[in-house]
Write a protein that holds these residues in place. Sequence first.
Motif, mmCIF file in Angstrom:
data_model
loop_
_atom_site.group_PDB
_atom_site.id
_atom_site.type_symbol
_atom_site.label_atom_id
_atom_site.label_comp_id
_atom_site.label_asym_id
_atom_site.label_seq_id
_atom_site.Cartn_x
_atom_site.Cartn_y
_atom_site.Cartn_z
ATOM 1 N N THR A 39 0.834 -1.201 0.000
ATOM 2 C CA THR A 39 0.000 0.000 0.000
ATOM 3 C C THR A 39 0.861 1.239 0.000
ATOM 4 N N ARG A 40 1.941 1.215 0.809
ATOM 5 C CA ARG A 40 2.847 2.348 0.871
ATOM 6 C C ARG A 40 3.410 2.673 -0.502
ATOM 7 N N ALA A 41 3.850 1.647 -1.238
ATOM 8 C CA ALA A 41 4.468 1.885 -2.537
ATOM 9 C C ALA A 41 3.473 2.455 -3.533
ATOM 10 N N ALA A 42 2.189 2.150 -3.328
ATOM 11 C CA ALA A 42 1.188 2.589 -4.303
ATOM 12 C C ALA A 42 0.665 3.993 -4.028
ATOM 13 N N GLN A 43 1.022 4.579 -2.894
ATOM 14 C CA GLN A 43 0.421 5.832 -2.484
ATOM 15 C C GLN A 43 0.783 7.058 -3.324
ATOM 16 N N PRO A 44 2.067 7.279 -3.688
ATOM 17 C CA PRO A 44 2.406 8.532 -4.370
ATOM 18 C C PRO A 44 1.601 8.729 -5.652
ATOM 19 N N LYS A 354 15.307 20.378 -8.245
ATOM 20 C CA LYS A 354 14.446 20.665 -7.097
ATOM 21 C C LYS A 354 13.463 19.506 -6.865
ATOM 22 N N LEU A 355 12.887 18.969 -7.917
ATOM 23 C CA LEU A 355 12.000 17.817 -7.784
ATOM 24 C C LEU A 355 12.747 16.616 -7.217
ATOM 25 N N ALA A 356 13.990 16.427 -7.678
ATOM 26 C CA ALA A 356 14.788 15.293 -7.203
ATOM 27 C C ALA A 356 15.184 15.444 -5.745
ATOM 28 N N ALA A 357 15.311 16.680 -5.278
ATOM 29 C CA ALA A 357 15.726 16.943 -3.897
ATOM 30 C C ALA A 357 14.547 16.953 -2.928
ATOM 31 N N THR A 358 13.335 16.853 -3.441
ATOM 32 C CA THR A 358 12.136 16.872 -2.604
ATOM 33 C C THR A 358 11.701 15.440 -2.326
ATOM 34 N N SER A 359 11.840 15.010 -1.094
ATOM 35 C CA SER A 359 11.548 13.623 -0.754
ATOM 36 C C SER A 359 10.055 13.359 -0.753
ATOM 37 N N GLU A 360 9.703 12.141 -1.119
ATOM 38 C CA GLU A 360 8.317 11.693 -1.076
ATOM 39 C C GLU A 360 8.306 10.186 -0.951
ATOM 40 N N GLY A 363 11.045 7.647 -2.114
ATOM 41 C CA GLY A 363 11.949 8.257 -3.090
ATOM 42 C C GLY A 363 11.809 9.761 -3.097
ATOM 43 N N SER A 364 11.709 10.322 -4.304
ATOM 44 C CA SER A 364 11.607 11.772 -4.457
ATOM 45 C C SER A 364 10.352 12.132 -5.240
ATOM 46 N N LEU A 365 10.035 13.410 -5.229
ATOM 47 C CA LEU A 365 8.911 13.909 -6.016
ATOM 48 C C LEU A 365 9.149 13.634 -7.502
#
Length: 448
Positions: A39-44, A354-360, A363-365
Amino acid sequence: MSTFTTRKALPRRTFLRGLGTTLGLPLLDAMVPAATAATRAAQPAKRLAYIFIPMGCDLSRWTPPGKDTLDELSPILSSLAPVRQHVSVISNLELQPAYPGTHATSNAAFLSAAHAKHTESTDYFLGITADQIAAQQIGRQTQLPSLELAMDLMQTVGQCDNGYACVYQNNLSWSSPTTPLPAEAHPRLVFERLFGEGGSKAERSAALKQRASLLDFVKDDMSRLSRTLGPEDRQRVDHYLESVREVERRIQKAEAGVAENPLPDLDRPVGVPAAYADHARLLFDLQVLAMQGDVTRVSTFQLARETSNRTYPEIGVSDPHHPLSHHGNDPAKIEKFSKINAFHVSLFAEFVAKLAATSEAEGSLLDHTLCLYGSGMGNPNVHDHTNLPVIVAGGAASGMKGGRHLRYDKPVPLANLHLTLLDKAGVKLDRFGDSQGKISGLFDTLSI
């Protein structure tokens, strides 16, 4: 905001609220049920960002020398070095619907892959654009289905190019063949659309004087929420709110700078940075915030209009952009033109970083975002729509391969790329525009 408990996950659509202000939150661990890692992996969320540059480029300085990789970058693309692993360049894409070869059709066909009706009047007709097809599906659960941005504050009206109505050059996004979606260039208005309550110009002006910051209005809600979060989530939220505060600070600085100027300035509304790069960076950062807070999942950004006569003194180019694009093979003009091309790419590279440096999540955004950067024109000196300058960034979670240069032996419709990116964002279509199928080589697994 209701009281939260740690026994059940926070809704993904959790907001901080206060005095007409609504602020979305980034994806947190507390929003993911602990029961299953799947479920966690599917959230973003899956996201799409489209960045348009006008008037093609100097292809001799754009095209990477390597056939398959970006181990060596061309002069125009050199600023991509820090994000090379996240981007791929595609050569020999074409935009046949843009012919007979005009600036108006270059802009109009870029996201629609459709022929623009040749008219100077209000009976214009084009086609729904790729971003709006995405917005109808992946944008339905967000506050804004899509976000349309541009760098040019003024839109021209009437006939702009070879008998084509100006609407074709003014607007990248069309929600139907007869409905263009105007883009916003003013950072303060974009910020208020994303996070504020809007209102008339007079109401917005009064609100600006009364409030120091958007964050001041949600601090009580933030305090209640923080007590329910774990250390990592608190850090994620802190970083996100710091980014919001920084964008606010830059908008306020731009407003103060204009307000202190005693000379009248009718062309630049309050709050727009004087320097092109500062303005562009602010609009790019607003897109990052909008996606991080899940305010929107689809954005378009027009870095300049076709036939733009903007100059770029900050990089030493005082000649207008459009005349330089019609360089007549003059080496001096081509050199200046390529500087503009490289400048635009450098701003895109910063956005990707900036997208790569934003964690989500894990991984990243950037991992959950696909960005298309390009033009509807190849060689502007002859107004052709072949061998378009195109970059794709992000999408690691979709299996995208970075650091690649895909060079097709025969021209491939740009619509094939649109169809592919839509597919990877979860939007399933059999056909888009003049597409002939999906492209190969950009993702790990892809049906052709």
